[in-house]
Design an enzyme around this catalytic site. Structure first.
Site, PDB file in Angstrom:
ATOM      1  N   TRP A  47      41.544  43.116  51.775  1.00 41.93           N
ATOM      2  CA  TRP A  47      41.180  42.713  53.138  1.00 41.93           C
ATOM      3  C   TRP A  47      40.528  41.344  53.042  1.00 41.93           C
ATOM      4  CZ3 TRP A  47      36.597  44.814  56.514  1.00 41.93           C
ATOM      5  CH2 TRP A  47      36.609  44.143  57.745  1.00 41.93           C
ATOM      6  N   ARG A  83      36.683  34.683  51.693  1.00 42.99           N
ATOM      7  CA  ARG A  83      36.953  33.426  51.008  1.00 42.99           C
ATOM      8  C   ARG A  83      36.316  32.297  51.802  1.00 42.99           C
ATOM      9  NH1 ARG A  83      37.260  34.273  47.069  1.00 42.99           N
ATOM     10  NH2 ARG A  83      39.294  35.209  46.640  1.00 42.99           N
ATOM     11  N   GLU A  87      35.854  27.655  48.507  1.00 40.99           N
ATOM     12  CA  GLU A  87      36.886  28.202  47.620  1.00 40.99           C
ATOM     13  C   GLU A  87      38.253  28.271  48.316  1.00 40.99           C
ATOM     14  OE1 GLU A  87      36.775  29.503  44.412  1.00 40.99           O
ATOM     15  OE2 GLU A  87      34.654  29.211  43.982  1.00 40.99           O
ATOM     16  N   HIS A 143      38.357  29.286  42.201  1.00 41.11           N
ATOM     17  CA  HIS A 143      39.574  28.666  42.722  1.00 41.11           C
ATOM     18  C   HIS A 143      39.459  27.146  42.698  1.00 41.11           C
ATOM     19  CE1 HIS A 143      39.461  32.715  44.414  1.00 41.11           C
ATOM     20  NE2 HIS A 143      40.765  32.642  44.549  1.00 41.11           N
ATOM     21  N   LYS A 170      38.652  36.286  37.709  1.00 44.00           N
ATOM     22  CA  LYS A 170      39.855  35.737  38.345  1.00 44.00           C
ATOM     23  C   LYS A 170      39.777  34.209  38.378  1.00 44.00           C
ATOM     24  CE  LYS A 170      42.241  35.452  42.809  1.00 44.00           C
ATOM     25  NZ  LYS A 170      42.125  35.733  44.252  1.00 44.00           N
ATOM     26  N   GLN A 236      52.527  32.583  47.040  1.00 40.36           N
ATOM     27  CA  GLN A 236      52.698  34.035  47.051  1.00 40.36           C
ATOM     28  C   GLN A 236      54.134  34.397  47.428  1.00 40.36           C
ATOM     29  OE1 GLN A 236      49.805  35.942  49.565  1.00 40.36           O
ATOM     30  NE2 GLN A 236      48.116  35.548  48.165  1.00 40.36           N
TER      31      GLN A 236
END
Length: 426
Positions: A47, A83, A87, A143, A170, A236
């Site tokens: 989410w 987010r 980032e 990121h 990550k 993506q």
């Protein structure tokens, strides 16, 4: 590397798990997006709450997570992510507001909470503690949407996130040249082979970096992100296409289940397992060696200190753990079939191949090996035959394929195994 298991998903083994982001401004949009994701091959749902209108209302976060759980079911892990603009996200928050949102999610139905590296060490430590207090997991993320840092910096970030207590680290970077993608993959492999003691995620974003989202099983990244309708990051892929590609690349497409080599000591289980492993490019596992490493003592000492029943318990425990790992070639101890539960587990988890040999052949192979506790005082043809006769019915009941190894070279036996496997697959 120790996998992280949440609900029924184990991260850090096998192919990368597919995470599909869910985006919505309000409850109605969130519900609609969740219903769409139910039709897709999601293994984790993220989410992305930075566009949520009621982001600073903990009751609204809790209510939305309850709705997601109801729609997605009890088995689906939910990742909560805010987010920030720092980032690459959509919202600007103070550290206090940011912490407020993450803690609210951890106290609700979220299984993972994404915490950004730019939040700073103090905030990160606080959030990791708060999330862990709720029994949830932290994905600590970094990121870079403009560049791919040098290898030393990328590796430093991943190791730092691990050292600070992240359950999963990550790293996402932007390539400006195909060579940037190669550097990211090089760092990923180095992390996997040298530094990682827990799962981690890496990706090179954009069209050039798409390959990095597909090869995690080889290089080490445990999760990849696919999209339903709206991508949450550059590069993506459509989730359905992503699933097809990952399945085609996965080692499980070569070996869909475990292969267990069973049989009396000296029948060639370890040798054949290694050969088949090399031919198929699939991991090989020595159960006795794994037990030795786990217990910190040799098999003889385990038998001497704790007895055979304790050793059989260790075998059973290891077989149960195999249900959580990708298919492998497994060489089993000679007595594993003596326990019915072990046989049931092996037949449930894969295929059992019995290797046989005459007592004379076995003696010639184990004559100089003093690590066999069951051969004490009977390392001769008569003693071996007696023990083989005691176990024969157990081996035959457990076997789904039998190969006599006496007059065959190891190469010939391995070829028979691979041919039979190929015929069964076709």
């Amino acid at each position: 590397m120790t996998p992280v298991t949440v609900r029924k998903i184990s991260l850090g083994e096998g192919r990368p798990k597919i995470c599909i982001p869910l985006i919505g401004n309000d409850e109605e949009q969130i519900v609609k997006a969740a219903e769409e994701i139910k039709k897709l091959p999601a293994e984790v749902v993220e989410w992305r709450a930075d566009s949520f209108f009621n982001l600073l209302k903990p009751d609204a976060i809790a209510k939305s997570l309850i709705l997601l759980r109801k729609i997605l079911g009890q088995d689906m892990p939910i990742l909560f992510t805010v987010r920030t603009k720092e980032e690459g996200g959509e919202v600007g928050l103070s550290q206090e507001e940011y912490s407020y949102c993450c803690i609210a999610a951890a106290e609700g139905e979220a299984d993972f909470v994404d915490v950004e590296l730019t939040a700073g060490k103090e905030t990160i430590k606080l959030l990791i503690d708060k999330v862990h207090q709720q029994g949830k997991k932290v994905i600590l993320s970094s990121h870079d949407f403009t560049r791919t840092p040098d290898e030393e910096e990328m590796l430093c970030r991943l190791r730092q996130m691990q050292e600070w207590g992240a359950d999963i680290s990550k790293l996402a970077v932007m390539p400006n040249h195909p060579s940037d993608v190669l550097r990211l993959l090089s760092v990923t492999l180095a992390m996997k082979e040298t530094y990682a003691d827990r799962p981690f995620i890496t990706m090179s974003m954009g069209a050039d970096g798409m390959i990095s989202r597909l090869c995690g099983e080889t290089f080490g990244s445990c999760m990849t992100f696919g999209c339903a309708q709206r991508a949450s990051a550059p590069g993506q892929m459509d989730a359905k296409v992503l699933e097809q590609v990952l399945k085609a690349l996965s080692s499980s497409s070569v070996l869909p289940h475990h292969l267990f080599f069973i049989g009396f000591m000296g029948t060639g289980k370890s040798t054949i397992a290694r050969m088949v492993s090399r031919c198929l490019g699939v991991e090989q596992m020595e159960m006795d060696q794994r037990i030795v490493e786990k217990e910190g003592m040799e098999i003889n000492e385990i038998f001497s200190r704790y007895g055979e029943e304790y050793f059989r318990d260790l075998e059973t425990e290891m077989l149960r753990e195999l249900s959580l790992v990708k298919p492998a070639i497994i060489s089993c101890g000679g007595g594993i079939v003596l326990r019915k539960e072990n046989v049931s587990l092996m037949q449930k988890l894969g295929r059992t191949i019995l290797l046989t040999a005459s007592p004379e052949t076995v003696l010639s192979r184990v004559e100089r090996d003093d690590s066999r506790p069951n051969l004490r005082g009977r390392k001769n043809v008569e003693g071996i035959r007696e023990l083989m006769d005691q176990r024969r019915e157990y081996y035959e009941a457990a076997a789904q394929m039998v190969i006599a190894t006496d007059k065959k070279s190891p190469e010939e036996v391995a070829e028979l195994v691979i041919l039979s496997f190929s015929e069964k697959k076709s």
